[in-house]
Design a protein around this motif. Structure first.
Motif, short mmCIF file in Angstrom:
data_model
loop_
_atom_site.label_atom_id
_atom_site.label_comp_id
_atom_site.label_asym_id
_atom_site.label_seq_id
_atom_site.Cartn_x
_atom_site.Cartn_y
_atom_site.Cartn_z
N LEU A 21 -2.09 5.93 -16.02
CA LEU A 21 -1.86 6.97 -15.03
C LEU A 21 -1.86 6.32 -13.65
O LEU A 21 -2.81 5.64 -13.28
CB LEU A 21 -2.94 8.04 -15.11
N VAL A 22 -0.77 6.52 -12.90
CA VAL A 22 -0.57 5.85 -11.62
C VAL A 22 -0.37 6.86 -10.51
O VAL A 22 0.37 7.83 -10.66
CB VAL A 22 0.66 4.91 -11.69
N ASP A 23 -1.01 6.60 -9.36
CA ASP A 23 -0.80 7.39 -8.15
C ASP A 23 0.43 6.81 -7.45
O ASP A 23 0.35 5.75 -6.82
CB ASP A 23 -2.03 7.31 -7.25
N ALA A 24 1.55 7.47 -7.57
CA ALA A 24 2.81 6.96 -7.03
C ALA A 24 2.88 7.01 -5.51
O ALA A 24 3.77 6.41 -4.91
CB ALA A 24 3.98 7.73 -7.63
N GLN B 74 -13.18 4.51 -11.37
CA GLN B 74 -13.98 5.07 -10.27
C GLN B 74 -13.40 4.65 -8.93
O GLN B 74 -12.68 3.66 -8.82
CB GLN B 74 -15.43 4.60 -10.38
N GLU B 75 -13.71 5.43 -7.92
CA GLU B 75 -13.29 5.10 -6.56
C GLU B 75 -14.02 3.83 -6.11
O GLU B 75 -15.22 3.69 -6.35
CB GLU B 75 -13.62 6.24 -5.60
N GLU B 76 -13.30 2.92 -5.49
CA GLU B 76 -13.90 1.71 -4.94
C GLU B 76 -13.38 1.55 -3.52
O GLU B 76 -12.19 1.69 -3.27
CB GLU B 76 -13.51 0.48 -5.77
N THR B 77 -14.28 1.26 -2.59
CA THR B 77 -13.86 1.12 -1.19
C THR B 77 -12.84 0.00 -1.02
O THR B 77 -12.02 0.04 -0.12
CB THR B 77 -15.07 0.85 -0.27
N TYR B 78 -12.87 -0.98 -1.91
CA TYR B 78 -11.90 -2.08 -1.86
C TYR B 78 -10.47 -1.56 -1.93
O TYR B 78 -9.56 -2.14 -1.36
CB TYR B 78 -12.17 -3.05 -3.02
N TYR B 79 -10.29 -0.43 -2.61
CA TYR B 79 -8.95 0.11 -2.80
C TYR B 79 -8.60 1.26 -1.86
O TYR B 79 -7.56 1.90 -2.05
CB TYR B 79 -8.77 0.55 -4.25
N ASP B 80 -9.43 1.54 -0.86
CA ASP B 80 -9.04 2.52 0.15
C ASP B 80 -7.70 2.08 0.74
O ASP B 80 -7.49 0.89 0.99
CB ASP B 80 -10.08 2.62 1.26
N GLY C 207 -5.08 -0.45 -6.81
CA GLY C 207 -5.57 0.75 -6.15
C GLY C 207 -4.85 2.01 -6.59
O GLY C 207 -5.36 3.12 -6.47
N ALA C 208 -3.64 1.86 -7.12
CA ALA C 208 -2.86 3.00 -7.59
C ALA C 208 -3.17 3.37 -9.03
O ALA C 208 -2.86 4.48 -9.46
CB ALA C 208 -1.38 2.70 -7.45
#
Length: 138
Positions: A26-29, A100-106, A83-84
């Motif tokens: 699953l990708v955030d396009a 999980q959300e990681e600040t590295y991928y903001d 990050g996507a």
């Protein structure tokens, strides 16, 4: 510390393949630098079949996943920064993991890293000078 997402991706991807499942990603396009066929994006998301028989030129590093695949018979190059990537799971059972959300991928941090890498590449590219100490020998 290095981000966790690439390690989880590798572990789950291999686990799914070892169990003869079809890995879906699953990708955030809408994430920066994502290159996927936009005609298949729904609500800024796309689900990609990651099975080895469905993709070619598969390359994964700490930053991104890239491969090519056919969409409606057309070969397309795909690029997904980690990050996507939002989840990897088995198509058959739904077993998998949501990352999980990681600040590295903001997005802001990603764009800052991307700018730094671009600038360092420009610095590394020094103008070529002619070398006069080599001769063509026949």
């Amino acid at each position: 510390m290095k981000p966790l997402r690439p390690y989880l991706y590798h572990a789950y991807y291999n686990w799914l393949l070892d169990n003869d499942y079809t890995p879906y990603l699953l990708v955030d396009a809408s994430y920066p630098d994502v290159d996927v066929p936009t005609e298949f994006v729904r609500d800024d998301k796309i689900i990609l079949n990651m099975s080895p028989r469905s993709i070619g030129q598969y390359v994964v590093n700490d930053d991104a996943i890239s491969f090519n695949a056919r969409f409606q018979g057309m070969l397309r190059d795909i690029y997904i920064p980690f990050g996507a990537a939002q989840a990897i799971y088995a198509q058959e059972t739904g077993d998998g993991v949501m990352f999980q959300e990681e600040t590295y991928y903001d997005e802001a941090q990603y764009l800052a890293r991307s700018t730094e890498q671009t600038e360092s590449i420009k610095v590394k590219k020094a103008p070529k000078t002619k070398s006069t100490h080599l001769k063509l020998v026949k």
